[in-house]
Enzyme design. Sequence first.
Site, PDB file in Angstrom:
ATOM      1  N   ASN A  10      -2.462  -6.164  -1.988  1.00 25.27           N
ATOM      2  CA  ASN A  10      -1.472  -5.089  -1.872  1.00 25.27           C
ATOM      3  C   ASN A  10      -0.762  -4.970  -3.212  1.00 25.27           C
ATOM      4  O   ASN A  10       0.024  -5.854  -3.575  1.00 25.27           O
ATOM      5  CB  ASN A  10      -0.481  -5.429  -0.743  1.00 25.27           C
ATOM      6  CG  ASN A  10       0.685  -4.458  -0.708  1.00 25.27           C
ATOM      7  OD1 ASN A  10       0.609  -3.353  -1.248  1.00 25.27           O
ATOM      8  ND2 ASN A  10       1.778  -4.865  -0.063  1.00 25.27           N
ATOM      9  N   TRP A  11      -1.050  -3.899  -3.926  1.00 26.28           N
ATOM     10  CA  TRP A  11      -0.491  -3.755  -5.278  1.00 26.28           C
ATOM     11  C   TRP A  11       0.928  -3.185  -5.265  1.00 26.28           C
ATOM     12  O   TRP A  11       1.533  -3.000  -6.322  1.00 26.28           O
ATOM     13  CB  TRP A  11      -1.410  -2.867  -6.140  1.00 26.28           C
ATOM     14  CG  TRP A  11      -2.772  -3.457  -6.372  1.00 26.28           C
ATOM     15  CD1 TRP A  11      -3.222  -4.678  -5.930  1.00 26.28           C
ATOM     16  CD2 TRP A  11      -3.862  -2.868  -7.094  1.00 26.28           C
ATOM     17  NE1 TRP A  11      -4.529  -4.875  -6.328  1.00 26.28           N
ATOM     18  CE2 TRP A  11      -4.947  -3.777  -7.047  1.00 26.28           C
ATOM     19  CE3 TRP A  11      -4.036  -1.650  -7.762  1.00 26.28           C
ATOM     20  CZ2 TRP A  11      -6.180  -3.506  -7.648  1.00 26.28           C
ATOM     21  CZ3 TRP A  11      -5.267  -1.371  -8.357  1.00 26.28           C
ATOM     22  CH2 TRP A  11      -6.331  -2.294  -8.308  1.00 26.28           C
ATOM     23  N   LYS A  12       1.418  -2.876  -4.082  1.00 22.16           N
ATOM     24  CA  LYS A  12       2.785  -2.348  -3.930  1.00 22.16           C
ATOM     25  C   LYS A  12       3.013  -1.199  -4.922  1.00 22.16           C
ATOM     26  O   LYS A  12       2.097  -0.435  -5.190  1.00 22.16           O
ATOM     27  CB  LYS A  12       3.821  -3.464  -4.104  1.00 22.16           C
ATOM     28  CG  LYS A  12       3.514  -4.679  -3.247  1.00 22.16           C
ATOM     29  CD  LYS A  12       4.674  -5.624  -3.150  1.00 22.16           C
ATOM     30  CE  LYS A  12       4.225  -6.933  -2.532  1.00 22.16           C
ATOM     31  NZ  LYS A  12       5.235  -7.527  -1.687  1.00 22.16           N
ATOM     32  N   HIS A  95       3.964  -2.676   7.055  1.00 14.78           N
ATOM     33  CA  HIS A  95       4.316  -3.721   6.085  1.00 14.78           C
ATOM     34  C   HIS A  95       5.828  -3.957   6.147  1.00 14.78           C
ATOM     35  O   HIS A  95       6.601  -3.020   6.373  1.00 14.78           O
ATOM     36  CB  HIS A  95       3.894  -3.297   4.674  1.00 14.78           C
ATOM     37  CG  HIS A  95       4.031  -4.407   3.672  1.00 14.78           C
ATOM     38  ND1 HIS A  95       5.230  -4.711   3.074  1.00 14.78           N
ATOM     39  CD2 HIS A  95       3.133  -5.300   3.199  1.00 14.78           C
ATOM     40  CE1 HIS A  95       5.054  -5.734   2.251  1.00 14.78           C
ATOM     41  NE2 HIS A  95       3.792  -6.115   2.319  1.00 14.78           N
ATOM     42  N   GLU A  97       8.015  -4.286   3.997  1.00 10.44           N
ATOM     43  CA  GLU A  97       8.831  -3.446   3.114  1.00 10.44           C
ATOM     44  C   GLU A  97       9.003  -2.043   3.700  1.00 10.44           C
ATOM     45  O   GLU A  97      10.033  -1.401   3.515  1.00 10.44           O
ATOM     46  CB  GLU A  97       8.217  -3.424   1.707  1.00 10.44           C
ATOM     47  CG  GLU A  97       8.454  -4.761   1.000  1.00 10.44           C
ATOM     48  CD  GLU A  97       7.351  -5.206   0.066  1.00 10.44           C
ATOM     49  OE1 GLU A  97       6.559  -4.373  -0.401  1.00 10.44           O
ATOM     50  OE2 GLU A  97       7.276  -6.435  -0.183  1.00 10.44           O
ATOM     51  N   GLU A 167       2.498 -11.596   8.481  1.00  7.19           N
ATOM     52  CA  GLU A 167       3.258 -11.754   7.237  1.00  7.19           C
ATOM     53  C   GLU A 167       4.708 -12.100   7.575  1.00  7.19           C
ATOM     54  O   GLU A 167       5.528 -11.194   7.789  1.00  7.19           O
ATOM     55  CB  GLU A 167       3.217 -10.455   6.432  1.00  7.19           C
ATOM     56  CG  GLU A 167       1.826 -10.050   6.007  1.00  7.19           C
ATOM     57  CD  GLU A 167       1.836  -9.304   4.690  1.00  7.19           C
ATOM     58  OE1 GLU A 167       1.131  -9.750   3.780  1.00  7.19           O
ATOM     59  OE2 GLU A 167       2.569  -8.319   4.550  1.00  7.19           O
ATOM     60  N   GLY A 173       6.860 -12.324  -1.129  1.00  2.51           N
ATOM     61  CA  GLY A 173       7.453 -12.161  -2.449  1.00  2.51           C
ATOM     62  C   GLY A 173       8.516 -13.205  -2.778  1.00  2.51           C
ATOM     63  O   GLY A 173       9.253 -13.067  -3.756  1.00  2.51           O
ATOM     64  N   SER A 213       3.252 -14.885  -0.075  1.00  2.00           N
ATOM     65  CA  SER A 213       3.201 -15.829  -1.203  1.00  2.00           C
ATOM     66  C   SER A 213       1.899 -16.613  -1.276  1.00  2.00           C
ATOM     67  O   SER A 213       1.894 -17.791  -1.659  1.00  2.00           O
ATOM     68  CB  SER A 213       4.410 -16.766  -1.166  1.00  2.00           C
ATOM     69  OG  SER A 213       5.607 -16.021  -1.332  1.00  2.00           O
ATOM     70  N   GLY A 234       0.039 -10.093  -2.157  1.00  2.00           N
ATOM     71  CA  GLY A 234       0.828  -9.168  -2.957  1.00  2.00           C
ATOM     72  C   GLY A 234       0.783  -9.549  -4.426  1.00  2.00           C
ATOM     73  O   GLY A 234      -0.184  -9.263  -5.136  1.00  2.00           O
ATOM     74  N   GLY A 235       1.816 -10.256  -4.882  1.00  2.00           N
ATOM     75  CA  GLY A 235       1.971 -10.572  -6.305  1.00  2.00           C
ATOM     76  C   GLY A 235       0.725 -11.129  -6.976  1.00  2.00           C
ATOM     77  O   GLY A 235       0.354 -10.699  -8.072  1.00  2.00           O
TER      78      GLY A 235
HETATM   79  C1  PEP Z   1       2.481  -8.488   0.591  1.00  2.00           C
HETATM   80  O1  PEP Z   1       2.899  -7.627  -0.189  1.00  2.00           O
HETATM   81  O2  PEP Z   1       1.933  -8.144   1.661  1.00  2.00           O
HETATM   82  C2  PEP Z   1       2.682  -9.896   0.257  1.00  2.00           C
HETATM   83  C3  PEP Z   1       2.269 -10.800   1.100  1.00  2.00           C
HETATM   84  O3  PEP Z   1       3.289 -10.168  -0.946  1.00  2.00           O
HETATM   85  P1  PEP Z   1       3.321 -11.606  -1.711  1.00  2.00           P
HETATM   86  O4  PEP Z   1       1.914 -12.150  -1.668  1.00  2.00           O
HETATM   87  O5  PEP Z   1       3.786 -11.264  -3.089  1.00  2.00           O
HETATM   88  O6  PEP Z   1       4.259 -12.469  -0.953  1.00  2.00           O
END
Ligand code: PEP
Length: 249
Positions: A10-12, A95, A97, A167, A173, A213, A234-235
């Site tokens: 997920n590049w957000k 998600h 967010e 999640e 994050g 994470s 994500g990151g």
């Molecule tokens: C995500 O954006 O779905 C996510 C899990 O982010 P991260 O891996 O950065 O926690």
Amino acid sequence: MQRREIFAGNWKMFTTRAEALALARGLLEGLGELKGREVAVFPPSVHARELADICRGKIDVGVQNMYFEKEGAFTGEVSPVMVKDLGARYILIGHSERRHVFGETDEMVNRKVKAACEYGIEPMVCVGELLAEREAGDSEKVVGGQLRKAFDGITADQMKKAVVAYEPVWAIGTGKVATPEIADAMHRYIRKELAGLYGAGIAAMVPVLYGGSVKADNIAGLFASPDIDGALVGGASLKANSFLDIIHV
Ligand code: PEP
């Protein structure tokens, strides 16, 4: 039956067009032997069409959000018709967010899941509890409620195309990954809930990914659980090498 294993990035709201193309090319170059695993990326929607073209047949492309109406006066939104038309396989729905920054409700999540199914886009539905809900001992109640509401009215046949991502919001994050024990327990609970809703056969088919994470140095412990079928990252999906290290766990 072997469940599908999926590693999704997920590049957000990151990457310019040039960065998105470079990241996709880096992934394509490094994919190598996937041992049957599937890889998907969710770039910002403005890049999705171009990425779908260059990734075709190797990496699936999804869109991070859409509205549930086919078309109309909904400034700023993209529709399921547009998502399908650009060549996306997946739509990310619910998600944290979207839920917690943009106020998306369970009802909206459900309408988006229905729209995805109607237009032939595979929904990847995120569920997860807040830290306060975990500390109050309500994690299963919250996640179970989100699941039941998200898939309300979805048929068993439609469910065969769905993916669930657990999640925990406190892990997204934050660098605070769920322990393999916490993740494994919740994934088993999710599978049990899906079995209650759709029967053991469908529950055994639906991939349930862990997200929060995930990094190259913690994926092995998580992926060792038979109920964790991959990761939503994500990151660590924003650099080709770190995402590839996760994919190749
Ligand atoms: C995500 O954006 O779905 C996510 C899990 O982010 P991260 O891996 O950065 O926690």
